[in-house]
Motif scaffolding. Structure first.
Motif, PDB file in Angstrom:
ATOM      1  N   ARG A 188      -4.102  -3.851   4.587  1.00 40.92           N
ATOM      2  CA  ARG A 188      -3.460  -4.387   2.771  1.00 40.92           C
ATOM      3  C   ARG A 188      -3.983  -3.027   2.048  1.00 40.92           C
ATOM      4  O   ARG A 188      -2.598  -2.946   0.777  1.00 40.92           O
ATOM      5  CB  ARG A 188      -4.294  -5.508   2.682  1.00 40.92           C
ATOM      6  CG  ARG A 188      -4.030  -5.680   1.484  1.00 40.92           C
ATOM      7  CD  ARG A 188      -5.097  -6.892   0.306  1.00 40.92           C
ATOM      8  NE  ARG A 188      -5.474  -7.667   1.743  1.00 40.92           N
ATOM      9  CZ  ARG A 188      -6.206  -8.110   1.770  1.00 40.92           C
ATOM     10  NH1 ARG A 188      -7.508  -7.466   2.066  1.00 40.92           N
ATOM     11  NH2 ARG A 188      -6.413  -9.426   2.907  1.00 40.92           N
ATOM     12  N   SER A 189      -3.928  -2.208   2.191  1.00 39.16           N
ATOM     13  CA  SER A 189      -4.741  -0.983   1.493  1.00 39.16           C
ATOM     14  C   SER A 189      -3.228  -0.317   1.914  1.00 39.16           C
ATOM     15  O   SER A 189      -2.948   0.145   0.793  1.00 39.16           O
ATOM     16  CB  SER A 189      -5.959  -0.407   2.229  1.00 39.16           C
ATOM     17  OG  SER A 189      -6.872  -0.728   1.899  1.00 39.16           O
ATOM     18  N   ASP A 246      -0.427  -1.249   0.272  1.00 38.78           N
ATOM     19  CA  ASP A 246      -0.466  -1.436  -1.209  1.00 38.78           C
ATOM     20  C   ASP A 246      -0.412  -0.072  -1.911  1.00 38.78           C
ATOM     21  O   ASP A 246       0.889   0.591  -2.312  1.00 38.78           O
ATOM     22  CB  ASP A 246      -1.888  -1.490  -1.895  1.00 38.78           C
ATOM     23  CG  ASP A 246      -2.015  -3.121  -1.817  1.00 38.78           C
ATOM     24  OD1 ASP A 246      -0.523  -3.596  -1.993  1.00 38.78           O
ATOM     25  OD2 ASP A 246      -3.326  -4.118  -2.470  1.00 38.78           O
ATOM     26  N   HIS A 263       3.191   1.153  -1.559  1.00 37.21           N
ATOM     27  CA  HIS A 263       4.458   0.185  -2.662  1.00 37.21           C
ATOM     28  C   HIS A 263       3.449   1.209  -3.806  1.00 37.21           C
ATOM     29  O   HIS A 263       5.184   1.472  -4.519  1.00 37.21           O
ATOM     30  CB  HIS A 263       3.923  -1.610  -2.335  1.00 37.21           C
ATOM     31  CG  HIS A 263       4.202  -1.772  -1.464  1.00 37.21           C
ATOM     32  ND1 HIS A 263       4.269  -2.915  -1.363  1.00 37.21           N
ATOM     33  CD2 HIS A 263       5.374  -1.633  -0.433  1.00 37.21           C
ATOM     34  CE1 HIS A 263       5.194  -3.340   0.129  1.00 37.21           C
ATOM     35  NE2 HIS A 263       5.495  -2.396   0.900  1.00 37.21           N
ATOM     36  N   ASN A 264       3.155   1.383  -3.717  1.00 36.41           N
ATOM     37  CA  ASN A 264       2.862   2.171  -5.262  1.00 36.41           C
ATOM     38  C   ASN A 264       3.230   3.744  -5.498  1.00 36.41           C
ATOM     39  O   ASN A 264       3.752   4.315  -6.298  1.00 36.41           O
ATOM     40  CB  ASN A 264       1.126   2.593  -5.205  1.00 36.41           C
ATOM     41  CG  ASN A 264       0.383   1.097  -5.276  1.00 36.41           C
ATOM     42  OD1 ASN A 264       1.362   0.060  -6.227  1.00 36.41           O
ATOM     43  ND2 ASN A 264      -0.810   1.042  -5.178  1.00 36.41           N
ATOM     44  N   CYS A 297       4.522  -6.874   3.893  1.00 36.64           N
ATOM     45  CA  CYS A 297       4.452  -5.797   4.468  1.00 36.64           C
ATOM     46  C   CYS A 297       6.271  -5.816   4.607  1.00 36.64           C
ATOM     47  O   CYS A 297       6.838  -6.779   4.486  1.00 36.64           O
ATOM     48  CB  CYS A 297       3.716  -6.010   6.126  1.00 36.64           C
ATOM     49  SG  CYS A 297       4.230  -4.450   7.300  1.00 36.64           S
TER      50      CYS A 297
END
Length: 731
Positions: free
Chosen positions: A671-672, A675, A678-679, A703
């Motif tokens: 998950r990290s 994220d 995407h950031n 994903c």
């Protein structure tokens, strides 16, 4: 019998050593040498017409009623006469008359010399190319023609000079200008030209460049002896005495000039004897060769020395082994010991701390090993972390090998300190001895390598080669067959599909190499890629994968299928200075667009030389090539670098994906990473998706894409065709 009066031709013959043998070889081939004289003369005058001085003279000649065609015919006749009339006593007078005509028409001596240069090129070409000339005669014929050309030119210039001297009274200014031209011509020569009267012990001639090169010694007769380095003076004096006996001598020596700089010079001593055979004069040249000597030494050093450690390289190692074996064969009581060394845990240092740190460690290893060995031993680095030791003349080979092995092992007791890190290494040693374990260098090296692999695998400090068992034989056979397999096209690409998790459709494939071994069947990369890296042919393998992948992409495109191909790039290929050029070449060969491929590099490769990698990535991005970070999460990427790099995809390592349904820590990492990507505006791909539950969880986490056995196994191109055509949704 009355004494024969020496003619100008006789003097030139004596000075140039033109004897009957040389004249006969020229006459023997005069038909071949003069066959195309007319054609050469035409080209000759076309050449002279391009330059103002000679063009003006030719134009004035025509204005005065001269016939260029007739002049061309005369030139052809002169070419023939130069070859055919080598013994004609009237020929020197004709040449002197021609020289006077050249002076009359204001043809400068430099153009006369240039004309003879053209003659030389023409005749040398005939000597080298004519099938009529025997190979054994070519060297003597070349030497004879050069001497005849010099004689011909000298006699023509003598006629020129005589005409100029006769006109001094009425054309003094022109003569002075001509003298200045001659001075400049000699001054521009790279050699100092000199002549010493050895009877009167005085200089006869020194060329104008003498003072610029080095002041001549006042201690004649040997020029520049005072300025010669003391250690080189004996060989210079020996060369001078050889010249006094009538020998032509060439010698290189060092000179300490008045400016204090050490310079190298090549000297030629040419003795000249009088009619009685007594040496009365030494003529010579002195040419500075400092730059050439330095370049020669540098090239010799580079050719025999490992650039990183300063140790002997593979070329020098093989030479030392061959010398040691040759000596041992003459002395049966002596044995030769070869030791193959491979560092333990070095790969982890390279992968975790980068190649620059690895290089520093290798330098420290080399220094410790050198201190542990005798001067008579040879220590070489053969590549990577592979070292070899040669013990050249041992009476008790086993005792010597054990003693040296203990010294080598002791080199690794203390840690290696690099950039504040204390790094502990070990070493595996394989030992083979002549003549027991092999009678030639290649066999001994192979057996030492075999013993080393056994030592490494079993955790031993050292291992002597033993014939009865060889667990590493298959491994070594694969190494010997790898290049042959690449040449025989035994390799094949398999492709594993990737899908977009937003719609389930294909988003491309990843190319994976396989070796269709004729004996062992299909081999996976883990069984041969490390061998390719060890053999330094990994770049050849990478280039092959790149070309084949691009060609396959273009084949799919003709079928209406758009499937970009992801390619794994090993660290050595990515850091190759020719990497970008190889990429462009492959795209051109396959006629494929840059968007057809995506290059996958690991975090460790990226961070091993961040500045260089950054520039390479930016260049690839400008070309339109996509970049993915492979096995993300297992390395040591700095986020501060990652956000500045032109990265298109992050691939989450399979070790986190496979257990994320059962391990909350793995799920949190996945998950990290999603994220984070995407950031940063980077798409995220999950590797190793083997279950429907994993696929569903990845989709819920946002994903972007996935690959793994649940989606599709690696398969040959024909099977991928059908998979891609279906573009099936996977739920």
């Amino acid at each position: 019998m009355a004494n024969k009066t020496n003619t100008p031709s006789d003097e030139f013959d004596a000075f140039l050593e033109i004897d009957r043998l040389r004249l006969m070889v020229v006459l023997r081939y005069r038909e071949a040498l003069t066959r195309n004289a007319g054609g050469f003369a035409t080209k000759f005058y076309a050449y002279l017409s391009r330059f103002p001085a000679t063009a003006t003279a030719l134009e004035r000649f025509q204005q005065q009623g001269g016939d260029i065609t007739a002049l061309t015919q005369k030139q052809a006749a002169h070419m023939q006469a130069m070859i055919n009339n080598v013994n004609d006593p009237d020929y020197p007078k004709q040449l002197q008359a021609i020289g006077a005509i050249h002076h009359q028409h204001a043809i400068a001596p430099s153009w006369i010399m240039g004309a003879y240069h053209l003659y030389q090129e023409h005749l040398l070409y005939i000597v080298h190319q004519s099938p009529e000339i025997l190979d054994d005669d070519r060297p003597l014929l070349l030497d004879s023609l050069n001497k005849l050309l010099l004689r011909d030119m000298g006699m023509m210039l003598e006629g020129y000079w005589t005409a100029a001297t006769a006109a001094v009274a009425r054309e003094r200014d022109k003569v002075e200008q001509l003298q200045q031209q001659m001075y400049n011509l000699l001054n521009n020569l790279p050699q100092t030209i000199w002549s010493i009267d050895v009877v009167g012990n005085r200089p006869i001639y020194l060329s104008p460049s003498t003072k610029e090169m080095s002041p001549i010694s006042t201690e004649l007769p040997i020029p520049w002896l005072t300025w010669t380095v003391a250690e080189d003076r004996p060989k210079l004096e020996t060369a001078w005495h050889e010249a006094l006996t009538g020998k032509h001598v060439e010698i290189e020596s060092r000179v300490n000039g008045p400016d204090g700089k050490l310079r190298w010079f090549k000297r030629h001593f040419h003795p000249f004897a009088d009619a009685s055979g007594k040496i009365v004069r030494i003529d010579g040249t002195m040419e500075e060769i400092t730059d050439a000597v330095r370049l020669r030494d540098r090239l010799r050093h580079q050719a025999t020395t490992d650039s990183l450690t300063g140790l002997a390289n593979r070329a020098l190692w093989h030479d030392r082994v061959a010398q040691a074996l040759a000596m041992a064969r003459r002395t049966p009581a002596k044995h030769v010991v070869l030791m193959s060394l491979d560092l333990n845990r070095f790969k982890q240092i390279n992968d975790s701390l980068g190649h620059p740190t690895g290089d520093l460690v290798l330098k420290q290893v080399a220094n410790r090993l050198k201190d542990a060995l005798r001067d008579s031993d040879t220590l070489a680095r053969l590549g990577g972390d592979e070292f070899s030791v040669l013990l050249p003349a041992e009476e008790d080979e086993r005792h010597s090998a054990l003693t040296v092995s203990r010294k080598i092992q002791a080199c690794f007791d203390a840690p290696f300190s690099v950039a504040g890190n204390e790094l502990y290494l070990g070493v595996s040693i394989g030992i083979a001895a002549f003549p027991k374990d092999g009678r030639d260098g290649a066999t001994l090296e192979r057996h030492a390598d075999m013993a080393m692999y056994i030592s490494k695998r079993n955790g031993l400090t050292h291992q002597f080669y033993e014939k009865r068992t060889n667990p590493s034989a298959k491994h070594l056979r694969l190494m010997s067959q790898l290049k042959q397999g690449l040449r025989k096209q035994e390799f094949q690409l398999h492709f594993q599909p990737k899908i977009s998790l937003s719609d389930g459709r294909s988003s491309g494939v990843e190319a994976l190499i396989r070796w269709n071994h004729p004996k062992h069947g299909v081999l996976l990369p883990d069984s041969f890629i490390p061998l390719a890296e060890k053999m330094n042919i990994i770049n050849d393998v990478s280039d092959w994968v790149l070309i084949k992948a691009l060609q396959q992409f273009m084949q799919w495109r003709t079928l209406g299928i758009d499937a970009p191909v992801a390619i794994n790039v090993p660290a050595s290929s990515f850091q190759d200075p020719q990497f970008l050029k190889n990429i462009r070449t492959a795209l051109d060969v396959a006629e494929a667009p840059p968007e057809s491929i995506e290059l996958e590099i690991t975090e460790n490769t990226l961070m091993s030389n961040i500045d260089r990698c950054t520039e390479t990535l930016k260049n690839l991005s400008r070309m339109g090539i996509k970049i993915a970070i492979d096995d993300f999460g297992t390395g040591y990427s700095s986020l501060s670098y990652l956000k500045r790099l032109p990265i298109d995809h992050i691939k989450i390592d399979r070790s986190f994906v496979q257990d994320m349904n059962r391990d909350d820590s793995d799920a949190a990492i996945v998950r990290s990473v999603i994220d984070l990507g995407h950031n940063l505006g980077i798409k995220v791909i999950a590797e190793g998706v083997e279950h429907q539950d994993s696929l569903a969880l990845l989709r819920n986490l946002g994903c972007d894409a996935a690959q793994g056995y649940h989606i599709g196994r690696p398969m040959p191109a024909p099977q991928v065709d059908g998979w891609l055509k279906q573009a099936a949704l996977i739920h």
